[in-house]
Motif scaffolding. Sequence first.
Motif, PDB file in Angstrom:
ATOM      1  N   ASP A 192       0.859  -1.325   0.214  1.00 31.30           N
ATOM      2  CA  ASP A 192      -0.213  -0.045  -0.030  1.00 31.30           C
ATOM      3  C   ASP A 192       0.763   1.173  -0.010  1.00 31.30           C
ATOM      4  O   ASP A 192       0.641   2.324  -0.657  1.00 31.30           O
ATOM      5  CB  ASP A 192      -0.907   0.009   1.095  1.00 31.30           C
ATOM      6  CG  ASP A 192      -2.145  -0.867   0.978  1.00 31.30           C
ATOM      7  OD1 ASP A 192      -2.112  -1.455  -0.133  1.00 31.30           O
ATOM      8  OD2 ASP A 192      -2.762  -1.291   1.948  1.00 31.30           O
ATOM      9  N   VAL A 193       1.824   1.157   0.957  1.00 33.37           N
ATOM     10  CA  VAL A 193       2.710   2.384   0.839  1.00 33.37           C
ATOM     11  C   VAL A 193       3.503   2.641  -0.567  1.00 33.37           C
ATOM     12  O   VAL A 193       3.823   3.645  -1.108  1.00 33.37           O
ATOM     13  CB  VAL A 193       3.780   2.288   1.906  1.00 33.37           C
ATOM     14  CG1 VAL A 193       4.873   3.458   1.793  1.00 33.37           C
ATOM     15  CG2 VAL A 193       3.194   2.220   3.284  1.00 33.37           C
ATOM     16  N   MET A 194       3.905   1.529  -1.285  1.00 31.66           N
ATOM     17  CA  MET A 194       4.495   1.468  -2.626  1.00 31.66           C
ATOM     18  C   MET A 194       3.609   2.160  -3.428  1.00 31.66           C
ATOM     19  O   MET A 194       4.285   3.023  -4.123  1.00 31.66           O
ATOM     20  CB  MET A 194       5.116   0.189  -3.177  1.00 31.66           C
ATOM     21  CG  MET A 194       6.108  -0.594  -2.263  1.00 31.66           C
ATOM     22  SD  MET A 194       7.758   0.455  -2.176  1.00 31.66           S
ATOM     23  CE  MET A 194       7.397   1.039  -0.636  1.00 31.66           C
ATOM     24  N   LEU A 195       2.326   2.039  -3.566  1.00 30.44           N
ATOM     25  CA  LEU A 195       1.429   2.322  -4.374  1.00 30.44           C
ATOM     26  C   LEU A 195       1.147   3.828  -4.114  1.00 30.44           C
ATOM     27  O   LEU A 195       1.064   4.662  -5.119  1.00 30.44           O
ATOM     28  CB  LEU A 195      -0.076   1.699  -4.381  1.00 30.44           C
ATOM     29  CG  LEU A 195       0.084   0.041  -4.823  1.00 30.44           C
ATOM     30  CD1 LEU A 195      -0.962  -0.591  -4.379  1.00 30.44           C
ATOM     31  CD2 LEU A 195       0.348   0.105  -6.089  1.00 30.44           C
ATOM     32  N   GLU A 196       0.787   4.020  -2.815  1.00 25.98           N
ATOM     33  CA  GLU A 196       0.754   5.531  -2.403  1.00 25.98           C
ATOM     34  C   GLU A 196       1.673   6.590  -2.466  1.00 25.98           C
ATOM     35  O   GLU A 196       1.669   7.716  -3.085  1.00 25.98           O
ATOM     36  CB  GLU A 196      -0.072   5.423  -1.115  1.00 25.98           C
ATOM     37  CG  GLU A 196      -1.461   4.767  -1.103  1.00 25.98           C
ATOM     38  CD  GLU A 196      -1.715   4.388   0.299  1.00 25.98           C
ATOM     39  OE1 GLU A 196      -1.087   5.101   1.460  1.00 25.98           O
ATOM     40  OE2 GLU A 196      -2.579   3.652   0.737  1.00 25.98           O
ATOM     41  N   THR A 197       2.742   6.045  -2.056  1.00 24.40           N
ATOM     42  CA  THR A 197       3.983   6.901  -2.085  1.00 24.40           C
ATOM     43  C   THR A 197       4.995   6.922  -3.138  1.00 24.40           C
ATOM     44  O   THR A 197       5.650   8.234  -3.383  1.00 24.40           O
ATOM     45  CB  THR A 197       4.798   6.755  -0.444  1.00 24.40           C
ATOM     46  OG1 THR A 197       3.760   6.501   0.392  1.00 24.40           O
ATOM     47  CG2 THR A 197       5.813   7.617  -0.258  1.00 24.40           C
ATOM     48  N   LYS A 238      11.512   9.189  -1.188  1.00 19.35           N
ATOM     49  CA  LYS A 238      12.192   8.581  -0.109  1.00 19.35           C
ATOM     50  C   LYS A 238      11.825   8.731   1.467  1.00 19.35           C
ATOM     51  O   LYS A 238      11.751   7.922   2.008  1.00 19.35           O
ATOM     52  CB  LYS A 238      13.731   8.357  -0.370  1.00 19.35           C
ATOM     53  CG  LYS A 238      13.958   7.823  -1.757  1.00 19.35           C
ATOM     54  CD  LYS A 238      15.482   7.795  -1.899  1.00 19.35           C
ATOM     55  CE  LYS A 238      15.669   7.320  -3.485  1.00 19.35           C
ATOM     56  NZ  LYS A 238      17.181   7.575  -3.927  1.00 19.35           N
ATOM     57  N   ARG A 239      11.936  10.262   1.606  1.00 22.58           N
ATOM     58  CA  ARG A 239      11.647  10.505   3.081  1.00 22.58           C
ATOM     59  C   ARG A 239      10.372  10.138   3.438  1.00 22.58           C
ATOM     60  O   ARG A 239       9.880   9.670   4.499  1.00 22.58           O
ATOM     61  CB  ARG A 239      11.992  11.964   3.341  1.00 22.58           C
ATOM     62  CG  ARG A 239      13.430  12.267   3.337  1.00 22.58           C
ATOM     63  CD  ARG A 239      13.568  13.732   3.547  1.00 22.58           C
ATOM     64  NE  ARG A 239      15.071  14.142   3.370  1.00 22.58           N
ATOM     65  CZ  ARG A 239      15.438  14.511   4.434  1.00 22.58           C
ATOM     66  NH1 ARG A 239      15.084  14.898   5.627  1.00 22.58           N
ATOM     67  NH2 ARG A 239      16.994  14.946   4.205  1.00 22.58           N
ATOM     68  N   VAL A 297       8.383   7.697   1.978  1.00 25.69           N
ATOM     69  CA  VAL A 297       8.204   6.447   2.187  1.00 25.69           C
ATOM     70  C   VAL A 297       8.700   5.797   3.349  1.00 25.69           C
ATOM     71  O   VAL A 297       7.989   4.971   4.273  1.00 25.69           O
ATOM     72  CB  VAL A 297       8.822   5.534   1.234  1.00 25.69           C
ATOM     73  CG1 VAL A 297      10.322   5.171   1.052  1.00 25.69           C
ATOM     74  CG2 VAL A 297       8.009   4.279   0.650  1.00 25.69           C
ATOM     75  N   TYR A 298       9.793   6.298   4.266  1.00 28.63           N
ATOM     76  CA  TYR A 298      10.346   6.064   5.452  1.00 28.63           C
ATOM     77  C   TYR A 298       9.086   6.281   6.729  1.00 28.63           C
ATOM     78  O   TYR A 298       8.761   5.430   7.333  1.00 28.63           O
ATOM     79  CB  TYR A 298      11.500   6.792   5.815  1.00 28.63           C
ATOM     80  CG  TYR A 298      12.746   6.560   4.812  1.00 28.63           C
ATOM     81  CD1 TYR A 298      12.739   5.316   4.352  1.00 28.63           C
ATOM     82  CD2 TYR A 298      13.550   7.578   4.553  1.00 28.63           C
ATOM     83  CE1 TYR A 298      13.963   5.386   3.377  1.00 28.63           C
ATOM     84  CE2 TYR A 298      14.574   7.687   3.807  1.00 28.63           C
ATOM     85  CZ  TYR A 298      14.633   6.458   3.017  1.00 28.63           C
ATOM     86  OH  TYR A 298      15.938   6.392   2.324  1.00 28.63           O
ATOM     87  N   ARG A 299       8.526   7.415   6.477  1.00 25.21           N
ATOM     88  CA  ARG A 299       7.655   7.844   7.329  1.00 25.21           C
ATOM     89  C   ARG A 299       6.382   6.987   7.240  1.00 25.21           C
ATOM     90  O   ARG A 299       5.844   6.555   8.235  1.00 25.21           O
ATOM     91  CB  ARG A 299       6.957   9.306   7.136  1.00 25.21           C
ATOM     92  CG  ARG A 299       8.305  10.417   7.756  1.00 25.21           C
ATOM     93  CD  ARG A 299       7.631  11.759   7.768  1.00 25.21           C
ATOM     94  NE  ARG A 299       7.319  12.449   6.414  1.00 25.21           N
ATOM     95  CZ  ARG A 299       8.056  12.674   5.540  1.00 25.21           C
ATOM     96  NH1 ARG A 299       9.353  12.808   5.968  1.00 25.21           N
ATOM     97  NH2 ARG A 299       7.871  13.221   4.530  1.00 25.21           N
ATOM     98  N   ALA A 300       5.815   6.814   6.065  1.00 23.35           N
ATOM     99  CA  ALA A 300       4.780   6.043   5.650  1.00 23.35           C
ATOM    100  C   ALA A 300       4.760   4.446   6.179  1.00 23.35           C
ATOM    101  O   ALA A 300       3.762   4.108   6.774  1.00 23.35           O
ATOM    102  CB  ALA A 300       4.289   6.309   4.188  1.00 23.35           C
ATOM    103  N   LEU A 301       6.082   4.005   5.774  1.00 19.30           N
ATOM    104  CA  LEU A 301       6.086   2.641   6.462  1.00 19.30           C
ATOM    105  C   LEU A 301       5.904   2.559   7.872  1.00 19.30           C
ATOM    106  O   LEU A 301       5.456   1.581   8.330  1.00 19.30           O
ATOM    107  CB  LEU A 301       7.362   2.062   5.890  1.00 19.30           C
ATOM    108  CG  LEU A 301       7.431   1.752   4.421  1.00 19.30           C
ATOM    109  CD1 LEU A 301       8.850   1.471   3.833  1.00 19.30           C
ATOM    110  CD2 LEU A 301       6.557   0.538   3.957  1.00 19.30           C
ATOM    111  N   ALA A 302       6.641   3.367   8.461  1.00 23.23           N
ATOM    112  CA  ALA A 302       6.778   3.441   9.887  1.00 23.23           C
ATOM    113  C   ALA A 302       5.211   3.702  10.563  1.00 23.23           C
ATOM    114  O   ALA A 302       4.919   2.833  11.548  1.00 23.23           O
ATOM    115  CB  ALA A 302       7.680   4.757  10.667  1.00 23.23           C
TER     116      ALA A 302
END
Length: 130
Positions: free
Chosen positions: A27-32, A82-83, A85-90
Amino acid sequence: MPLVRIDVIEHRRTSEQLRELADAVQDVMLETFAAPARDRYQIITEHRPGRIIAEDTGLGYTRSEDVVVVQILQQGRDEAQKRAVYRALAERLRERTGLDPQDLIVAVSANTRADWSFGEGQAQFLEGRL
């Protein structure tokens, strides 16, 4: 078309929990990262205890046996993405799986369109098929 490797310690999560973890990452890959729909390439590897050594790099983090290492091989994402994606994954992994953000390690690496073959020994990007 990010290729995502997810490394965890074995016997810490059920198959359903591993799928939820992978779904949250997707989901993060698709959104971010704006990955296209149906563009899902994930490899989940479980390691015996002691086979993931993840110290805190002097940041004072306390890692547990629930540590998750996410490696993303991608092309064309900038520093802001990239920043994000780090936040969204966490955030997403905490919300959906209860993962402590101190137990999440993310590494993003880049490659080029010439570095991909999606099957049949073809370079689909270079041949204009993608």
